[in-house]
Design a protein around this motif. Sequence first.
Motif, PDB file in Angstrom:
ATOM      1  N   HIS A 126       0.958  -1.111  -0.074  1.00 28.19           N
ATOM      2  CA  HIS A 126      -0.005   0.001  -0.019  1.00 28.19           C
ATOM      3  C   HIS A 126       1.041   1.273   0.297  1.00 28.19           C
ATOM      4  O   HIS A 126       1.654   1.432   0.866  1.00 28.19           O
ATOM      5  CB  HIS A 126      -0.963   0.177   1.297  1.00 28.19           C
ATOM      6  N   VAL A 127       0.657   2.220  -0.964  1.00 23.53           N
ATOM      7  CA  VAL A 127       1.413   3.148  -0.825  1.00 23.53           C
ATOM      8  C   VAL A 127       0.327   4.581  -0.548  1.00 23.53           C
ATOM      9  O   VAL A 127       1.009   5.704  -0.191  1.00 23.53           O
ATOM     10  CB  VAL A 127       2.018   3.558  -2.287  1.00 23.53           C
ATOM     11  N   LEU A 128      -0.739   4.225  -0.374  1.00 24.09           N
ATOM     12  CA  LEU A 128      -1.776   5.264  -0.032  1.00 24.09           C
ATOM     13  C   LEU A 128      -2.766   4.887   0.809  1.00 24.09           C
ATOM     14  O   LEU A 128      -3.451   3.915   0.226  1.00 24.09           O
ATOM     15  CB  LEU A 128      -2.238   6.236  -1.224  1.00 24.09           C
ATOM     16  N   HIS A 152       6.174   8.160   1.695  1.00 26.97           N
ATOM     17  CA  HIS A 152       7.359   8.755   1.293  1.00 26.97           C
ATOM     18  C   HIS A 152       8.593   8.627   2.043  1.00 26.97           C
ATOM     19  O   HIS A 152       8.261   8.762   3.314  1.00 26.97           O
ATOM     20  CB  HIS A 152       6.589  10.334   1.571  1.00 26.97           C
ATOM     21  N   ASN A 153       9.454   8.370   1.236  1.00 22.48           N
ATOM     22  CA  ASN A 153      10.773   8.117   1.861  1.00 22.48           C
ATOM     23  C   ASN A 153      10.763   6.935   3.265  1.00 22.48           C
ATOM     24  O   ASN A 153      11.363   6.874   4.042  1.00 22.48           O
ATOM     25  CB  ASN A 153      11.570   9.268   2.665  1.00 22.48           C
ATOM     26  N   LYS A 154       9.860   5.805   2.529  1.00 26.87           N
ATOM     27  CA  LYS A 154       9.830   4.842   3.455  1.00 26.87           C
ATOM     28  C   LYS A 154       8.868   4.907   4.681  1.00 26.87           C
ATOM     29  O   LYS A 154       8.851   4.303   5.722  1.00 26.87           O
ATOM     30  CB  LYS A 154      11.201   4.038   3.841  1.00 26.87           C
ATOM     31  N   LEU A 184       7.108  16.424  -0.617  1.00 27.35           N
ATOM     32  CA  LEU A 184       6.195  15.118  -1.211  1.00 27.35           C
ATOM     33  C   LEU A 184       5.984  15.231  -2.514  1.00 27.35           C
ATOM     34  O   LEU A 184       6.148  14.205  -3.387  1.00 27.35           O
ATOM     35  CB  LEU A 184       4.819  14.988  -0.228  1.00 27.35           C
ATOM     36  N   ARG A 185       5.691  16.316  -3.216  1.00 28.07           N
ATOM     37  CA  ARG A 185       5.039  16.780  -4.205  1.00 28.07           C
ATOM     38  C   ARG A 185       6.445  16.488  -5.304  1.00 28.07           C
ATOM     39  O   ARG A 185       6.317  16.240  -6.482  1.00 28.07           O
ATOM     40  CB  ARG A 185       4.524  17.958  -4.694  1.00 28.07           C
ATOM     41  N   ARG A 186       7.643  16.870  -4.726  1.00 34.08           N
ATOM     42  CA  ARG A 186       8.850  16.957  -5.601  1.00 34.08           C
ATOM     43  C   ARG A 186       9.200  15.597  -6.056  1.00 34.08           C
ATOM     44  O   ARG A 186       9.390  15.295  -6.939  1.00 34.08           O
ATOM     45  CB  ARG A 186      10.009  17.528  -4.749  1.00 34.08           C
ATOM     46  N   GLN A 187       8.884  14.463  -5.000  1.00 36.53           N
ATOM     47  CA  GLN A 187       9.503  13.090  -5.118  1.00 36.53           C
ATOM     48  C   GLN A 187       8.319  12.012  -5.390  1.00 36.53           C
ATOM     49  O   GLN A 187       8.610  11.008  -5.949  1.00 36.53           O
ATOM     50  CB  GLN A 187      10.441  12.471  -4.008  1.00 36.53           C
TER      51      GLN A 187
END
Length: 248
Positions: A7-9, A76-78, A94-97
Amino acid sequence: MKNTKSHVLHARGLSKSFTLHTQGGAVIPVFDDISFELNAGECLGLHGPSGAGKSTLLRSLYGNYKLDEGEILVLHNKALVDIAKSAYWEINALRRQTLGYVSQFLRVIPRVSTLEVVAEPLLNAGASEDEAHATAAALLERLRIAEHLWSLAPATFSGGEQQRVNIARGFVVNYPILLLDEPTASLDAANRATVVDLINEAKTRGTAVVGIFHDHEVRDAVCDRLFDLARLSADQTASRIAGDEVVA
Ligand SMILES: Nc1ncnc2c1ncn2[C@@H]1O[C@H](COP(=O)(O)OP(=O)(O)OP(=O)(O)O)[C@@H](O)[C@H]1O
Ligand SMILES: [Mg+2]
């Protein structure tokens, strides 16, 4: 057993209403108690009638709107970061990466060339100028933007050209999560097919997509699941938000 590892979100209990302070404090309930989860490489389609709140939900996921309630946990970044509680600088990082967003209309910046507009997010993500320009050029070519237009600002471009520049800008970084608001709305069949390919290639790389697709064929070609948003009546949420001060 459900695999929760990828799951990422995680969206949990999202509720949103708008209060129009300039119009006697009129309250517009938009959605109430929405929850869903998204895996890497999966595409969730937001579905529902006009005015149901699809774009508002997408913008909330991007951190553009303050929610009444709920949390939006993004990997974000694990680590899981709650967008709903993040400070502005955290949302920017967060929006940059991690989180890309293709709005329906390109926000045109005067005097910035098309190539620069498309390359900018990749530069911001830390790529070299050469790499950012090469990736931007390849996308513009795939999306059939004539090369003589690349050095011009897209302000004078047609609706469909601007939309393709916007799509190129959204796909120039390999974001783990990509939010798409009607990306094919004003495109011809060939460009629509290219956008379908871009989405499916991103999914294969592991990008999770939340999108709004009015075109049935596009929806069928990219979505793994649909999330239905029904239009809320004022009564449904009036009691919940009574007395709350909600600012968009
Ligand atoms: N910034 C805002 N301020 C006040 N009300 C808003 C704002 N943005 C959206 N709304 C209201 O929220 C409701 C949902 O709008 P939204 O744009 O999310 O719908 P949608 O499902 O994307 O519709 P469409 O399919 O027409 O694009 C509408 O009633 C709209 O008027
Ligand atoms: Mg919309």
